[in-house]
Design an enzyme around this catalytic site. Structure first.
Site, PDB file in Angstrom:
ATOM      1  N   GLY A  35      16.958  68.967-126.044  1.00  0.00           N
ATOM      2  CA  GLY A  35      17.249  69.414-124.696  1.00  0.00           C
ATOM      3  C   GLY A  35      15.969  69.639-123.917  1.00  0.00           C
ATOM      4  N   ARG A  36      16.140  70.014-122.659  1.00  0.00           N
ATOM      5  CA  ARG A  36      14.976  70.266-121.807  1.00  0.00           C
ATOM      6  C   ARG A  36      14.955  71.733-121.370  1.00  0.00           C
ATOM      7  NH1 ARG A  36      15.754  66.065-117.129  1.00  0.00           N
ATOM      8  NH2 ARG A  36      17.930  66.525-117.611  1.00  0.00           N
ATOM      9  N   ASP A  96      13.653  68.943-111.233  1.00  0.00           N
ATOM     10  CA  ASP A  96      14.218  69.688-112.359  1.00  0.00           C
ATOM     11  C   ASP A  96      13.837  71.165-112.335  1.00  0.00           C
ATOM     12  OD1 ASP A  96      15.055  67.208-113.073  1.00  0.00           O
ATOM     13  OD2 ASP A  96      13.896  67.063-114.930  1.00  0.00           O
ATOM     14  N   ALA A 145      17.168  62.531-111.308  1.00  0.00           N
ATOM     15  CA  ALA A 145      16.114  61.939-110.491  1.00  0.00           C
ATOM     16  C   ALA A 145      16.560  61.705-109.056  1.00  0.00           C
ATOM     17  CB  ALA A 145      15.668  60.607-111.113  1.00  0.00           C
ATOM     18  N   HIS A 200      36.751  40.447-102.668  1.00  0.00           N
ATOM     19  CA  HIS A 200      37.602  40.117-103.814  1.00  0.00           C
ATOM     20  C   HIS A 200      37.159  38.768-104.386  1.00  0.00           C
ATOM     21  CE1 HIS A 200      41.255  39.594-106.237  1.00  0.00           C
ATOM     22  NE2 HIS A 200      41.282  38.354-105.756  1.00  0.00           N
TER      23      HIS A 200
END
Length: 276
Positions: free
Chosen positions: A68-69, A109, A117, A249
C-alpha cells in the site's frame, strides 16, 4: 483481507471480472491476511490467517507482493515552512489547493483521496492558474478552484472495470432513491465480434430529477468510455439527453447511449422489460 475484490465498483461488475478470470487462479482467499513467509530450499512457505486461510503453511515458487501507499507529508520538512500536516501525513488544502500558508500549494496524492493521477493533474492546473493569476495580476485566473462533481476510477485489469459517481451500493447505503439501467453487451454487435459479450454498461439516475449520477462499465476499453458518463454527470444530463445523442455504430461506446435508452424505455436492441 477484505470481503471482496475491487472495493470501489458494484459487486455485479466485479463478478464479471471474477467469472472471466476464475480459471487463472487455483484459489482466491477473501477475509484472509498473510502473516509470515519462510524461505526454504524447496520454496517459499506462506502462513495465513482468516476465513479462507489454510491450516498449514502453503508452498509457493514465487511471491508477487503489492504494498500500500502512505502519505509522506511528515517526511518532507513541510513543518519548517509552517505548513500544517495532518496526523496521517496528508496536507490539508482549500478549493484553490492552498495550504495554510497562502503562497504554498499542494496537489495530488499528498492532499488526500482518491490517489489518482487524473485528479492530481486537474488540481495542478488550479494551483498553477491561481499562482500565475496572482503573479500577473489576472483575477480571472486567480479565481480558479477545484470543483469536480465526480472523479472516475478504473481497474486496468482484463476485462477493465470503470466506474464514476454513485454506485448502487452507495445509493442504498445513503438511502438515496435511484433508478438503474443496464445494457448487456450480449446485445452489442461490436462486443460480440470482439468476444466481449460478457460485459455491460450501467447508468444510475436520481429517481426524482432523473439526472444521471453514476455509471459502471465492464469490458475492454471501459476506462476509455467512462469519460462520457463523467461529462454527462457534470453537465446534469438525463436519460433523454444521453440516449438522443447519436453514437457511432458499431462501437462499444454506443452502449452508453443504449443504456440511457433502456432507462428511457426506448431501447430496441434489448427485449422490453416486463411491466411490474
Amino acid at each position: 483481507m477484505m470481503d471482496g475484490l475491487m472495493q470501489g465498483p458494484d459487486r455485479d461488475a466485479v463478478k464479471v471480472w471474477e467469472k472471466q478470470n476464475a480459471s487463472r487462479f487455483d484459489k482466491i482467499m477473501l477475509k484472509t491476511k498473510t502473516v509470515a513467509v519462510e524461505a526454504k530450499d524447496d520454496g517459499l512457505y506462506v502462513s495465513f490467517e482468516g476465513e479462507g486461510a489454510p491450516t498449514e503453511p502453503v508452498k509457493y515458487d514465487m511471491i508477487l507482493q503489492s504494498a500500500g501507499r502512505a502519505p509522506n507529508g511528515n517526511k518532507i520538512g513541510a513543518d519548517k515552512a509552517g505548513v500544517i500536516v495532518g496526523e496521517r501525513g496528508f496536507i490539508p488544502v482549500d478549493a484553490q489547493m492552498r495550504t495554510n500558508v497562502p503562497h504554498i500549494f499542494a496537489i495530488g496524492d499528498i492532499v488526500g483521496q482518491p490517489m489518482l493521477a487524473h485528479k492530481a493533474v486537474h488540481e495542478a492546473h488550479v494551483a498553477a492558474e491561481v499562482a500565475a493569476g496572482e503573479a500577473q495580476g489576472k483575477p480571472e485566473l486567480a479565481r480558479a478552484a477545484f470543483d469536480a462533481t465526480v472523479i472516475p476510477g478504473v481497474a486496468y485489469t482484463h476485462p477493465e472495470v470503470a466506474w464514476v459517481g454513485y454506485t448502487e451500493a452507495q445509493a442504498k447505503a445513503e438511502g438515496k432513491k435511484v433508478e438503474t439501467a443496464k445494457f448487456p453487451w450480449a446485445a452489442s454487435g461490436r462486443a460480440i465480434a470482439n468476444g466481449a459479450d460478457y460485459g455491460f454498461t450501467k447508468l444510475i439516475f436520481d429517481a426524482e430529477t432523473h439526472r444521471v449520477i453514476g455509471g459502471t462499465i465492464v469490458g475492454p476499453s471501459a476506462g476509455d468510455m467512462i469519460g462520457e458518463v463523467c461529462l454527462a454527470i457534470e453537465m446534469g444530463a438525463d436519460a433523454v439527453d444521453i440516449g438522443k445523442t447519436i453514437h457511432p455504430h458499431p462501437t462499444l461506446g454506443e452502449t452508453v447511449g443504449m443504456a440511457a435508452e433502456v432507462a428511457h424505455g426506448s431501447c430496441t436492441d434489448v427485449p422490453p422489460a416486463r411491466k411490474k
